[in-house]
Design an enzyme around this catalytic site. Structure first.
Site, PDB file in Angstrom:
ATOM      1  N   ALA A  53      -4.319  76.910 -45.636  1.00 18.66           N
ATOM      2  CA  ALA A  53      -3.682  78.030 -45.027  1.00 18.66           C
ATOM      3  C   ALA A  53      -4.581  79.337 -45.205  1.00 18.66           C
ATOM      4  O   ALA A  53      -4.932  80.026 -44.343  1.00 18.66           O
ATOM      5  CB  ALA A  53      -2.326  78.548 -45.352  1.00 18.66           C
ATOM      6  N   GLU A 248     -22.902  66.365 -49.937  1.00 13.69           N
ATOM      7  CA  GLU A 248     -22.553  67.687 -50.436  1.00 13.69           C
ATOM      8  C   GLU A 248     -23.541  67.889 -51.801  1.00 13.69           C
ATOM      9  O   GLU A 248     -23.400  66.885 -52.691  1.00 13.69           O
ATOM     10  CB  GLU A 248     -21.014  67.865 -50.833  1.00 13.69           C
ATOM     11  CG  GLU A 248     -20.403  68.075 -49.371  1.00 13.69           C
ATOM     12  CD  GLU A 248     -18.987  68.367 -50.033  1.00 13.69           C
ATOM     13  OE1 GLU A 248     -18.401  67.996 -50.860  1.00 13.69           O
ATOM     14  OE2 GLU A 248     -18.369  69.074 -48.926  1.00 13.69           O
ATOM     15  N   ASP A 267     -11.681  59.974 -48.095  1.00 13.48           N
ATOM     16  CA  ASP A 267     -12.110  61.604 -47.725  1.00 13.48           C
ATOM     17  C   ASP A 267     -12.927  61.874 -46.607  1.00 13.48           C
ATOM     18  O   ASP A 267     -12.698  62.837 -45.742  1.00 13.48           O
ATOM     19  CB  ASP A 267     -12.329  62.366 -49.116  1.00 13.48           C
ATOM     20  CG  ASP A 267     -12.116  63.840 -48.977  1.00 13.48           C
ATOM     21  OD1 ASP A 267     -11.238  64.229 -48.483  1.00 13.48           O
ATOM     22  OD2 ASP A 267     -13.063  64.620 -49.537  1.00 13.48           O
ATOM     23  N   HIS A 272     -14.064  60.782 -40.722  1.00 13.62           N
ATOM     24  CA  HIS A 272     -15.321  61.916 -40.094  1.00 13.62           C
ATOM     25  C   HIS A 272     -16.518  61.018 -39.434  1.00 13.62           C
ATOM     26  O   HIS A 272     -16.792  61.007 -38.646  1.00 13.62           O
ATOM     27  CB  HIS A 272     -15.932  62.886 -41.147  1.00 13.62           C
ATOM     28  CG  HIS A 272     -14.764  63.928 -41.726  1.00 13.62           C
ATOM     29  ND1 HIS A 272     -13.775  64.375 -40.841  1.00 13.62           N
ATOM     30  CD2 HIS A 272     -14.830  64.567 -42.763  1.00 13.62           C
ATOM     31  CE1 HIS A 272     -13.116  65.198 -41.723  1.00 13.62           C
ATOM     32  NE2 HIS A 272     -13.674  65.189 -42.691  1.00 13.62           N
ATOM     33  N   ARG A 374     -27.271  69.704 -49.047  1.00 17.36           N
ATOM     34  CA  ARG A 374     -26.062  69.527 -48.251  1.00 17.36           C
ATOM     35  C   ARG A 374     -26.471  69.491 -46.846  1.00 17.36           C
ATOM     36  O   ARG A 374     -26.935  70.174 -46.167  1.00 17.36           O
ATOM     37  CB  ARG A 374     -25.029  71.090 -48.522  1.00 17.36           C
ATOM     38  CG  ARG A 374     -24.087  71.061 -47.418  1.00 17.36           C
ATOM     39  CD  ARG A 374     -23.387  72.598 -47.604  1.00 17.36           C
ATOM     40  NE  ARG A 374     -22.335  72.583 -46.681  1.00 17.36           N
ATOM     41  CZ  ARG A 374     -22.578  73.491 -45.442  1.00 17.36           C
ATOM     42  NH1 ARG A 374     -23.583  74.042 -45.490  1.00 17.36           N
ATOM     43  NH2 ARG A 374     -21.562  73.509 -44.773  1.00 17.36           N
ATOM     44  N   GLN A 404     -24.548  69.683 -39.516  1.00 16.25           N
ATOM     45  CA  GLN A 404     -24.671  70.859 -40.629  1.00 16.25           C
ATOM     46  C   GLN A 404     -25.399  70.859 -41.660  1.00 16.25           C
ATOM     47  O   GLN A 404     -25.791  69.633 -42.020  1.00 16.25           O
ATOM     48  CB  GLN A 404     -22.987  71.030 -40.905  1.00 16.25           C
ATOM     49  CG  GLN A 404     -22.572  70.169 -41.765  1.00 16.25           C
ATOM     50  CD  GLN A 404     -21.060  70.444 -42.138  1.00 16.25           C
ATOM     51  OE1 GLN A 404     -20.412  71.109 -41.692  1.00 16.25           O
ATOM     52  NE2 GLN A 404     -20.882  69.652 -43.458  1.00 16.25           N
TER      53      GLN A 404
END
Length: 515
Positions: A53, A248, A267, A272, A374, A404
């Site tokens: 959040a 990463e 994960d 993904h 990354r 990315q």
């Protein structure tokens, strides 16, 4: 808007089903309307005191508010067990919300839309109290509620139950957004799916995989199906192998406890990377409607056999001095990770799709933390040119989609070297977004996710049958790893990962480029 940010506002107007919005953040609903700007919308963040959040949701809502991309009559409620005020919430978020000096007063207006209620996740009375609070803002005959689960999966069931029985909107739609992980294997996923299905319809449920709204992932469908040049070569006759990788350059800093429970396969890979695979491999849908696209994705998943350990490499990073000579902690050095943990921080596996287009073509999924770069990218490697006349100098053609960072699409191909001598060299046809679209600011994935939910657009969310098939593919491997306590191969922090991964890729006809 200034030249720094070209995202404009969306006009909520009636349109035909085939109308196209000029702004990519404007997503039409299935019935042909843009989001409802006339009636109240209440965005409820469940788990408002948590990292997701603070770091993602509140900053994203601020960006959308700043750019006038939220329905005008929006109120935001935070709900969590922690006893906080809105001002304390504001202080916790300040490091993650970017504000220009001229936007200070606008940010204050944004926080005036925010409210906070402390309550338990399994308490009927607390959700009844929340319901009464929400009703204060539901003026008129229509009002909509959006509940966002920024929560640990352990409390999904009681929260969903309490929303359904004590906190559903009575004047408009209620939509529920669920963050991954959706279970840990086929059995736990089915249990959660069945529970949610007993409470909400599929049209009320939005299972997020934020990779699906990344610019270059969404571009895969356009490149494949809006360009004729790809269709004749997009098959087993021309393609040698496909590598879909996630890297990463950092470890699990701050997330060791969570990560150790799930590992890199759950994960990253099972969601993904597998979702990207479906877009690369699927057949052309009959339309862009959400279910037409998701139907084709499910067909691909059903054609994949469960993964086996003999086609998999597992790794775990160990400490290593960095470029400055400073010591870098290994995975087992994290205080939240058990010293005997065998949870992989790197995994590579090979899948095959049993259909006419892809029979025999290996799809290699690779994901790892604490690596040398990354990046997330897709590499489609084409077969060698038959009848070589260049003495073995010709390299394979390759289409690369960089998701990315630094969004790009480029094709690696051979050309004659400039000059008098006749020689050949590899070069690239390069579409790098930062150069081609220098004045365009790409939206954050969560901006698109939230807009899609408000608009009722479900194409970029995971349907229950997609989830079931994804777990069918990965569950046998996960159970084998945990049952046999498979020990991962050590690799150095900041390196390329286990050398066995390159060897596996080469075995399945992918020629590594040394990155």
């Amino acid at each position: 808007m200034t030249g720094e940010d070209t995202r404009g506002s969306c006009n909520a107007v009636k349109t035909t089903k085939h109308a196209v919005a000029s702004n990519k953040l404007c997503v039409r609903e299935d019935d042909g309307t843009f989001f409802d700007k006339e009636h109240p919308h209440i965005f409820i963040i469940l788990g408002a005191s948590g990292d997701l959040a603070m770091k993602k949701l509140y900053p994203t809502l601020w960006w959308l508010y700043r750019d006038k991309l939220l329905p005008p009559k929006t109120q935001i409620y935070g709900y969590a067990r922690s006893k906080l005020t809105v001002n304390e919430l504001k202080q916790k978020c300040q490091n993650y919300i970017k504000v220009l000096p001229k936007e200070t007063s606008l940010l204050e207006d944004f926080w005036k839309l925010n409210h906070y209620i402390s309550g338990q996740y399994d308490s009927r009375s607390d959700f009844e109290k929340l319901d009464q609070e929400l009703k204060l803002h539901e003026i008129g005959t229509v009002a909509n509620r959006l509940f966002y689960f920024a929560l640990p999966p352990t409390v999904y069931e009681p929260v969903a139950y309490n929303i359904k029985h004590y906190c559903m909107g009575k004047k408009g739609w209620t939509r529920v957004v669920v963050e991954k992980p959706f279970g840990k294997d086929s059995e736990s996923s089915k249990k959660l799916t069945d529970h949610l299905a007993s409470l909400f319809t599929e049209k009320e449920l939005y299972r997020i995989d934020h990779y699906l709204v990344k610019e270059m992932v969404q571009n895969i469908l356009t490149m494949r199906f809006a360009n004729r040049i790809f269709n004749p070569i997009w098959n087993r006759d021309s393609i040698a192998s496909v590598l879909i990788s996630f890297k990463e350059s950092i470890g699990v800093e701050g997330r060791g406890g969570y990560f150790n429970e799930y590992g890199i396969i759950r994960d990253i890979m099972q969601n993904h990377l597998l979702q990207i695979l479906t877009l690369v491999a699927m057949e052309k849908p009959i339309s862009q409607q959400p279910d037409d696209v998701r139907d084709e994705k499910v067909k691909i998943l059903r054609a994949i056999k469960p993964i086996t350990i003999d086609k998999t490499v597992l790794g775990q990073y160990v400490g290593n001095p960095n470029a400055q000579g400073e010591s870098v902690l290994g995975y087992l050095d994290d205080p939240m990770v058990p010293k005997d943990s065998t949870t992989p921080t790197f995994a590579e596996t090979v899948l095959h799709i049993n259909n006419e287009r892809w029979d025999g073509v290996p799809f290699i999924l690779r994901a790892g933390k604490a690596l040398n770069v990354r990046e997330t990218e897709v590499r489609v490697q084409f077969k060698d040119v038959p009848g070589d006349i260049f003495g073995g100098k010709a390299k394979r053609n390759e289409l690369v989609i960089r998701v990315q960072p630094g969004e790009a699409v480029y094709v690696k191909l051979m050309v004659k070297s400039p000059g008098v001598a006749f020689d050949i060299e590899e070069t690239e046809l390069d579409l790098t977004y930062s150069r081609r679209y220098a004045n365009v600011k790409l939206p954050d994935a969560y901006e698109l996710v939230i807009r899609d939910v408000i608009c009722g657009a479900q194409m970029n969310f995971v349907r229950s049958d997609e989830l079931e098939e994804a777990w069918r593919i990965f569950t046998p491997l996960l159970h084998h790893i945990e049952r046999e306590k498979v020990v991962p191969i050590n690799y150095q922090y900041g390196g390329r990962g286990p050398k066995e991964a390159d060897e596996l890729a080469q075995k399945y006809d992918f020629l590594c480029n040394g990155k």
